[in-house]
Design a protein around this motif. Sequence first.
Motif, PDB file in Angstrom:
ATOM      1  N   UNK A 116       0.830  -1.211   0.000  1.00 39.19           N
ATOM      2  CA  UNK A 116       0.000   0.000   0.000  1.00 39.19           C
ATOM      3  C   UNK A 116       0.859   1.254   0.000  1.00 39.19           C
ATOM      4  N   UNK A 117       1.961   1.230   0.748  1.00 35.66           N
ATOM      5  CA  UNK A 117       2.865   2.383   0.776  1.00 35.66           C
ATOM      6  C   UNK A 117       3.512   2.585  -0.590  1.00 35.66           C
ATOM      7  N   UNK A 118       3.901   1.492  -1.271  1.00 39.48           N
ATOM      8  CA  UNK A 118       4.471   1.599  -2.618  1.00 39.48           C
ATOM      9  C   UNK A 118       3.472   2.216  -3.583  1.00 39.48           C
ATOM     10  N   UNK A 119       2.239   1.767  -3.534  1.00 42.94           N
ATOM     11  CA  UNK A 119       1.201   2.301  -4.422  1.00 42.94           C
ATOM     12  C   UNK A 119       0.960   3.782  -4.115  1.00 42.94           C
ATOM     13  N   UNK A 120       0.946   4.150  -2.852  1.00 40.65           N
ATOM     14  CA  UNK A 120       0.732   5.549  -2.479  1.00 40.65           C
ATOM     15  C   UNK A 120       1.886   6.420  -2.969  1.00 40.65           C
ATOM     16  N   UNK A 121       3.144   5.926  -2.875  1.00 39.45           N
ATOM     17  CA  UNK A 121       4.289   6.687  -3.388  1.00 39.45           C
ATOM     18  C   UNK A 121       4.206   6.838  -4.899  1.00 39.45           C
ATOM     19  N   UNK A 122       3.805   5.786  -5.600  1.00 37.16           N
ATOM     20  CA  UNK A 122       3.705   5.850  -7.063  1.00 37.16           C
ATOM     21  C   UNK A 122       2.582   6.785  -7.496  1.00 37.16           C
ATOM     22  N   UNK A 123       1.508   6.824  -6.744  1.00 36.44           N
ATOM     23  CA  UNK A 123       0.362   7.658  -7.106  1.00 36.44           C
ATOM     24  C   UNK A 123       0.554   9.118  -6.716  1.00 36.44           C
ATOM     25  N   UNK A 124       1.542   9.400  -5.910  1.00 31.35           N
ATOM     26  CA  UNK A 124       1.748  10.750  -5.410  1.00 31.35           C
ATOM     27  C   UNK A 124       2.070  11.731  -6.535  1.00 31.35           C
ATOM     28  N   UNK A 125       2.942  11.358  -7.454  1.00 34.13           N
ATOM     29  CA  UNK A 125       3.348  12.256  -8.538  1.00 34.13           C
ATOM     30  C   UNK A 125       2.686  11.894  -9.859  1.00 34.13           C
ATOM     31  N   UNK A 126       1.760  10.993  -9.854  1.00 34.13           N
ATOM     32  CA  UNK A 126       1.136  10.528 -11.088  1.00 34.13           C
ATOM     33  C   UNK A 126       0.085  11.528 -11.566  1.00 34.13           C
ATOM     34  N   UNK A 127      -0.132  11.510 -12.874  1.00 34.16           N
ATOM     35  CA  UNK A 127      -1.198  12.337 -13.454  1.00 34.16           C
ATOM     36  C   UNK A 127      -2.107  11.418 -14.252  1.00 34.16           C
ATOM     37  N   UNK A 128      -3.349  11.841 -14.477  1.00 41.24           N
ATOM     38  CA  UNK A 128      -4.274  10.978 -15.214  1.00 41.24           C
ATOM     39  C   UNK A 128      -3.791  10.715 -16.643  1.00 41.24           C
ATOM     40  N   UNK A 129      -4.099   9.579 -17.200  1.00 43.11           N
ATOM     41  CA  UNK A 129      -3.669   9.216 -18.542  1.00 43.11           C
ATOM     42  C   UNK A 129      -4.424  10.017 -19.601  1.00 43.11           C
ATOM     43  N   UNK A 130      -5.657  10.345 -19.336  1.00 41.06           N
ATOM     44  CA  UNK A 130      -6.457  11.106 -20.299  1.00 41.06           C
ATOM     45  C   UNK A 130      -6.693  12.507 -19.783  1.00 41.06           C
ATOM     46  N   UNK A 131      -7.896  12.983 -19.993  1.00 36.43           N
ATOM     47  CA  UNK A 131      -8.246  14.308 -19.503  1.00 36.43           C
ATOM     48  C   UNK A 131      -8.348  14.269 -17.976  1.00 36.43           C
ATOM     49  N   UNK A 132      -8.217  15.440 -17.374  1.00 41.36           N
ATOM     50  CA  UNK A 132      -8.305  15.507 -15.924  1.00 41.36           C
ATOM     51  C   UNK A 132      -9.706  15.146 -15.453  1.00 41.36           C
ATOM     52  N   UNK A 133     -10.728  15.562 -16.239  1.00 39.74           N
ATOM     53  CA  UNK A 133     -12.108  15.223 -15.911  1.00 39.74           C
ATOM     54  C   UNK A 133     -12.679  14.450 -17.096  1.00 39.74           C
ATOM     55  N   UNK A 134     -12.738  13.145 -17.033  1.00 37.53           N
ATOM     56  CA  UNK A 134     -13.154  12.356 -18.196  1.00 37.53           C
ATOM     57  C   UNK A 134     -14.664  12.373 -18.443  1.00 37.53           C
ATOM     58  N   UNK A 135     -15.444  12.991 -17.589  1.00 40.56           N
ATOM     59  CA  UNK A 135     -16.885  12.974 -17.742  1.00 40.56           C
ATOM     60  C   UNK A 135     -17.340  14.182 -18.542  1.00 40.56           C
ATOM     61  N   UNK A 136     -18.333  13.987 -19.386  1.00 41.22           N
ATOM     62  CA  UNK A 136     -18.887  15.097 -20.157  1.00 41.22           C
ATOM     63  C   UNK A 136     -19.747  15.950 -19.248  1.00 41.22           C
ATOM     64  N   UNK A 137     -19.562  17.217 -19.383  1.00 45.04           N
ATOM     65  CA  UNK A 137     -20.373  18.140 -18.621  1.00 45.04           C
ATOM     66  C   UNK A 137     -21.328  18.838 -19.567  1.00 45.04           C
TER      67      UNK A 137
END
Length: 160
Positions: A116-137
């Motif tokens: 869990x700590x490894x996943x949290x460290x990896x997710x800390x600097x990660x950005x989304x693969x697509x748009x920041x908000x993938x839902x249509x508004x």
Amino acid sequence: MVDAARARKLADRIQQIVAEMLERRIKDPRLGFVTVTDTRITNDLRDATVYYTVYGSDGERAETAAALESAKGVIRSEVGRKTGVRHTPSITFVMDSLMENAAHIDDLLAKARARDAEVARAAQDASPAGEANPYREPAADDDLDEDADDEDGRSRPPSS
């Protein structure tokens, strides 16, 4: 068949007697640090199973099992004398694996925390693969052109 409450009381009494004997009367040098964890007795009060744990190596556990097996007759006669039941139950000693199971669960929990700590460290600097908000508004009202054509090419009446 006997009342379950009576069987439980007898099992508790047998546990106390066995623990007291192992502490005070049985002087076998092969006995290690033994703890009686539980005692179960059959419904007909003929057979009692005494569960125990031993702190030490596998060799010390084997020696303790041999010492308990050799002291079984003395322990059974003392149980019969102190309980006063008509038929003294036969006693079987079983190594309780409670400590090993608890250690195994602790190891698994430590591994899960590390992952869990490894996943949290990896997710800390990660950005989304697509748009920041993938839902249509829904589009804002300012962007709509009121005399725009429908999808099929017909003009629609102005909204009131």
